[in-house]
Enzyme design. Structure first.
Site, PDB file in Angstrom:
ATOM      1  N   CYS A 144       0.269  -1.600   0.145  1.00  0.00           N
ATOM      2  CA  CYS A 144       0.806  -0.233   0.269  1.00  0.00           C
ATOM      3  C   CYS A 144       0.780   0.260   1.715  1.00  0.00           C
ATOM      4  O   CYS A 144       1.746   0.832   2.200  1.00  0.00           O
ATOM      5  CB  CYS A 144       0.070   0.718  -0.656  1.00  0.00           C
ATOM      6  SG  CYS A 144      -1.552   1.264  -0.084  1.00  0.00           S
ATOM      7  N   GLU A 154      -7.130   7.749   4.479  1.00  0.00           N
ATOM      8  CA  GLU A 154      -7.322   6.924   3.289  1.00  0.00           C
ATOM      9  C   GLU A 154      -7.493   5.455   3.661  1.00  0.00           C
ATOM     10  O   GLU A 154      -8.175   4.707   2.967  1.00  0.00           O
ATOM     11  CB  GLU A 154      -6.164   7.092   2.310  1.00  0.00           C
ATOM     12  CG  GLU A 154      -6.515   6.513   0.954  1.00  0.00           C
ATOM     13  CD  GLU A 154      -5.419   6.676  -0.066  1.00  0.00           C
ATOM     14  OE1 GLU A 154      -4.265   6.340   0.263  1.00  0.00           O
ATOM     15  OE2 GLU A 154      -5.711   7.125  -1.173  1.00  0.00           O
ATOM     16  N   TYR A 160      -4.513  -2.447  -0.619  1.00  0.00           N
ATOM     17  CA  TYR A 160      -4.250  -1.835   0.688  1.00  0.00           C
ATOM     18  C   TYR A 160      -3.530  -2.791   1.640  1.00  0.00           C
ATOM     19  O   TYR A 160      -2.930  -2.342   2.618  1.00  0.00           O
ATOM     20  CB  TYR A 160      -5.569  -1.336   1.308  1.00  0.00           C
ATOM     21  CG  TYR A 160      -5.980   0.027   0.802  1.00  0.00           C
ATOM     22  CD1 TYR A 160      -5.834   0.358  -0.539  1.00  0.00           C
ATOM     23  CD2 TYR A 160      -6.492   0.989   1.656  1.00  0.00           C
ATOM     24  CE1 TYR A 160      -6.199   1.605  -1.013  1.00  0.00           C
ATOM     25  CE2 TYR A 160      -6.860   2.244   1.194  1.00  0.00           C
ATOM     26  CZ  TYR A 160      -6.714   2.548  -0.142  1.00  0.00           C
ATOM     27  OH  TYR A 160      -7.069   3.791  -0.599  1.00  0.00           O
ATOM     28  N   HIS A 195      -8.686  -3.216  -5.376  1.00  0.00           N
ATOM     29  CA  HIS A 195      -8.073  -2.107  -4.642  1.00  0.00           C
ATOM     30  C   HIS A 195      -8.046  -2.392  -3.136  1.00  0.00           C
ATOM     31  O   HIS A 195      -7.182  -1.886  -2.426  1.00  0.00           O
ATOM     32  CB  HIS A 195      -8.755  -0.778  -4.960  1.00  0.00           C
ATOM     33  CG  HIS A 195      -7.801   0.376  -4.866  1.00  0.00           C
ATOM     34  ND1 HIS A 195      -6.607   0.410  -5.552  1.00  0.00           N
ATOM     35  CD2 HIS A 195      -7.826   1.518  -4.133  1.00  0.00           C
ATOM     36  CE1 HIS A 195      -5.950   1.509  -5.250  1.00  0.00           C
ATOM     37  NE2 HIS A 195      -6.663   2.202  -4.381  1.00  0.00           N
ATOM     38  N   THR A 213      -7.064   9.886  -6.740  1.00  0.00           N
ATOM     39  CA  THR A 213      -5.657   9.689  -6.417  1.00  0.00           C
ATOM     40  C   THR A 213      -4.806   9.775  -7.677  1.00  0.00           C
ATOM     41  O   THR A 213      -5.050   9.052  -8.643  1.00  0.00           O
ATOM     42  CB  THR A 213      -5.479   8.296  -5.778  1.00  0.00           C
ATOM     43  OG1 THR A 213      -6.130   8.307  -4.517  1.00  0.00           O
ATOM     44  CG2 THR A 213      -4.013   7.952  -5.574  1.00  0.00           C
ATOM     45  N   CYS A 260       1.445   7.555  -0.740  1.00  0.00           N
ATOM     46  CA  CYS A 260       0.656   6.890  -1.780  1.00  0.00           C
ATOM     47  C   CYS A 260       1.343   7.135  -3.120  1.00  0.00           C
ATOM     48  O   CYS A 260       1.537   8.270  -3.517  1.00  0.00           O
ATOM     49  CB  CYS A 260      -0.763   7.453  -1.789  1.00  0.00           C
ATOM     50  SG  CYS A 260      -1.709   6.996  -3.245  1.00  0.00           S
ATOM     51  N   CYS A 265      -1.558   2.409  -8.532  1.00  0.00           N
ATOM     52  CA  CYS A 265      -2.302   1.143  -8.375  1.00  0.00           C
ATOM     53  C   CYS A 265      -3.727   1.228  -8.891  1.00  0.00           C
ATOM     54  O   CYS A 265      -4.287   0.223  -9.341  1.00  0.00           O
ATOM     55  CB  CYS A 265      -2.336   0.718  -6.919  1.00  0.00           C
ATOM     56  SG  CYS A 265      -0.906   1.195  -5.983  1.00  0.00           S
ATOM     57  N   GLU A 283      -4.718  14.085  -4.196  1.00  0.00           N
ATOM     58  CA  GLU A 283      -6.057  13.750  -4.681  1.00  0.00           C
ATOM     59  C   GLU A 283      -6.683  14.998  -5.295  1.00  0.00           C
ATOM     60  O   GLU A 283      -6.351  16.111  -4.889  1.00  0.00           O
ATOM     61  CB  GLU A 283      -6.960  13.231  -3.551  1.00  0.00           C
ATOM     62  CG  GLU A 283      -6.838  11.747  -3.289  1.00  0.00           C
ATOM     63  CD  GLU A 283      -5.580  11.365  -2.508  1.00  0.00           C
ATOM     64  OE1 GLU A 283      -5.079  12.218  -1.745  1.00  0.00           O
ATOM     65  OE2 GLU A 283      -5.096  10.225  -2.659  1.00  0.00           O
TER      66      GLU A 283
HETATM   67 FE1  SF4 Z   1      -2.238   4.791  -3.179  1.00  0.00          FE
HETATM   68 FE2  SF4 Z   1      -2.265   2.489  -1.858  1.00  0.00          FE
HETATM   69 FE3  SF4 Z   1      -4.260   3.103  -3.555  1.00  0.00          FE
HETATM   70 FE4  SF4 Z   1      -1.771   2.499  -4.428  1.00  0.00          FE
HETATM   71  S1  SF4 Z   1      -3.205   1.126  -3.343  1.00  0.00           S
HETATM   72  S2  SF4 Z   1      -3.079   4.131  -5.147  1.00  0.00           S
HETATM   73  S3  SF4 Z   1      -0.509   3.427  -2.854  1.00  0.00           S
HETATM   74  S4  SF4 Z   1      -3.731   4.147  -1.633  1.00  0.00           S
HETATM   75 FE    FE Z   2      -6.116   4.898  -2.252  1.00  0.00          FE
END
Ligand code: SF4
Ligand code: FE
Length: 483
Positions: free
Chosen positions: A299, A447, A296, A292, A191, A100, A104, A257
């Site tokens: 990422c 996650e 996902y 968000h 995060t 991660c 983001c 985290e």
């Molecule tokens: Fe982390 Fe994915 Fe959230 Fe970006 S979108 S902060 S990489 S979990």
């Molecule tokens: Fe996350």
């Protein structure tokens, strides 16, 4: 300065006076802490890759606020192309870090606060949108990493914020002053909080009139007085103290985290984006969560690419890559991973402009995206462990590989396909272990379930956005039902 190099970012973090605690002790130098450093490296990659011509198109963009070239993580999305490029950038970064990269949440907070503050100001004549634009420009000019903080501890899940026995279970305003507000509470699972210069705080649920003090959004520097961060420990975290690159699996990158405590933190008026306009709490939550959940679809797919690659390598090293069931399992992993990517791209392509002019994803598709992410990475991880074999959890340590007595035995008995070194075989197994069960499992596995909202949160949104009554009408028409 509109863009920092990775090194400049690291130096800027060194200057922060962060209150970070881990294993019961204050960490005086989080930047160089061996357990925490890999997580900083992941954020550093978002700076390094922005300087790399190969990734410039994905990583950088012209700011709609200043006209300057900025890192995409600080961008206000201006089109569906921007939304798609966001997902592509996240996939690429997942591939490069297998972790991660944390930045983001700030990007998603930027875009949800931008559009929501515009709509609050339209209704109430407040100044929140202007406040936010000034804050966003400040972050863009300094190329900051911004944390986006939403999740409150929540206490008794059956009670509204104002009805909790302990009134601090949701972050709230405890004092209103002429020059600003004082807030108290906490944000959980944050995060990248320890790797950020700034933090945008938002409410975590829709609220009613009695929750006025809880309907608050603002920005504060991460080293503001009264902010304390308690690091969440991860499976296998102390392996990073053992001076072994091999056993860590991914020695360079990671995620982190923290439980972020706000012990009476002052927020000046010009950094407030919501303050008591309760009916907008839900809009902010819905938009941030939507962005968000789109994230996902990028990422996790990138990290999935690494896990699929590692699984294929493990099969090669075991000498079984030609077996038809192995080929089929790898195909299944690719199919699942690309399905997630389809969702990320689809909710972006179907994005629309908000009243403020920035672009928002299709919320139904973004929630479907994240709902799939709560499932597919588990299946991908299961297949990776299947292909890798039980040795993924029983392999001896690097110290035994190099041990005087044990080394020759490990070399002899862990040999697999001809020409493959035992060390390389162990390296790929440790990477799979790291992604499925180790420190990176936080970012890839669990996650995927809870990040950006637990599965039920998406199902509520799917129910709300799914337009079941329209579907009933369609059925009635075809069946020639007149009622
Ligand atoms: Fe982390 Fe994915 Fe959230 Fe970006 S979108 S902060 S990489 S979990
Ligand atoms: Fe996350």
């Amino acid at each position: 300065m509109a863009m920092m190099t990775g090194e400049e970012y690291v130096e800027s973090m060194r200057k922060m006076n962060l209150q970070v605690y881990m294993f019961g002790k204050k960490i005086e130098n989080p930047v160089d802490d061996p357990i925490l450093r890999p997580s900083l490296n992941s954020v550093k990659a978002t700076y390094d890759l922005a300087q790399n011509p190969e990734f410039e198109d994905l990583m950088t963009v012209t700011s709609s606020l200043t006209g300057e070239k900025i890192n995409r993580f600080l961008h206000i999305h201006q089109s569906t192309e921007d939304l798609r490029n966001k997902v592509k950038m996240q996939r690429m970064l997942g591939q490069q870090t297998a972790a991660c990269f944390q930045r983001c949440v700030g990007m998603d907070a930027f875009n949800s606060v931008y559009s929501t503050t515009y709509e609050i100001d339209e209704k109430y004549g407040t100044n929140y949108h202007k406040n936010f634009i000034e804050f966003a420009k400040y972050c863009q000019k300094n190329d900051f990493t911004v944390d986006g903080a939403m999740t409150d501890p929540k206490g008794d899940r059956g009670l509204a914020p104002h009805a909790q026995e302990d009134p601090d279970m949701y972050l709230r305003v405890v004092e209103r002053r002429a020059d600003g507000i004082v807030v108290r509470g906490a944000k959980a699972h944050q995060t990248g909080a320890i790797n950020s210069q700034e933090m945008i705080v938002m409410p975590t649920i829709s609220m009613g009139p009695e929750d006025k003090d809880y309907a608050v959004s603002f920005a504060v520097p991460m080293d503001a007085e009264g902010i304390i961060m308690i690091i969440g420990r991860q499976s296998c975290d102390t392996r990073k103290l053992e001076n072994t690159e091999l056993d860590v699996g991914n020695s360079e990158f990671g995620g982190v985290e923290a439980l972020v405590v706000f012990d009476d933190v002052f927020v000046p008026n010009d950094r407030i984006f919501l303050n008591g306009e309760v009916e907008f709490a839900g809009m902010l939550v819905e938009r941030f969560a939507g962005y968000h959940r789109q994230s996902y679809g990028g990422c996790k797919v990138g990290v999935g690419d690494v896990l699929i690659g590692a699984s294929a390598l493990a099969a090669d090293y075991n000498g079984c890559s030609k077996a038809s069931h192995i080929k089929d399992k790898l195909i299944e992993m690719i199919h699942l991973n690309e399905t997630l990517y389809c969702c990320g791209i689809a909710c972006s392509a179907e994005g629309t402009p908000t009243a403020s002019g920035n672009y928002i994803i299709n919320l139904l598709l973004a929630n479907v995206c994240k709902q799939n992410v709560t499932r597919f990475p588990y299946e991908i991880a299961r297949l990776a462990e299947d292909i890798a074999g039980g040795i993924v959890v029983t392999a001896p340590s690097e110290a035994d590989l190099k041990g005087e007595v044990t080394g020759p035995y490990v070399e002899k008995y862990l040999k697999a396909a001809k020409g493959v070194s035992v060390e390389n075989r162990l390296r790929v197994l440790r990477l799979i272990e790291n992604l499925c069960l180790g420190t990176a499992a936080v970012g890839y596995r669990t996650e995927s379930l809870h990040g950006a909202g637990s599965p039920q949160a998406q199902r509520i949104m799917i129910a709300r956005q799914g337009n079941l009554s329209k579907k009933k009408e369609l059925a009635k028409k075809i069946a020639k039902i007149n009622d």
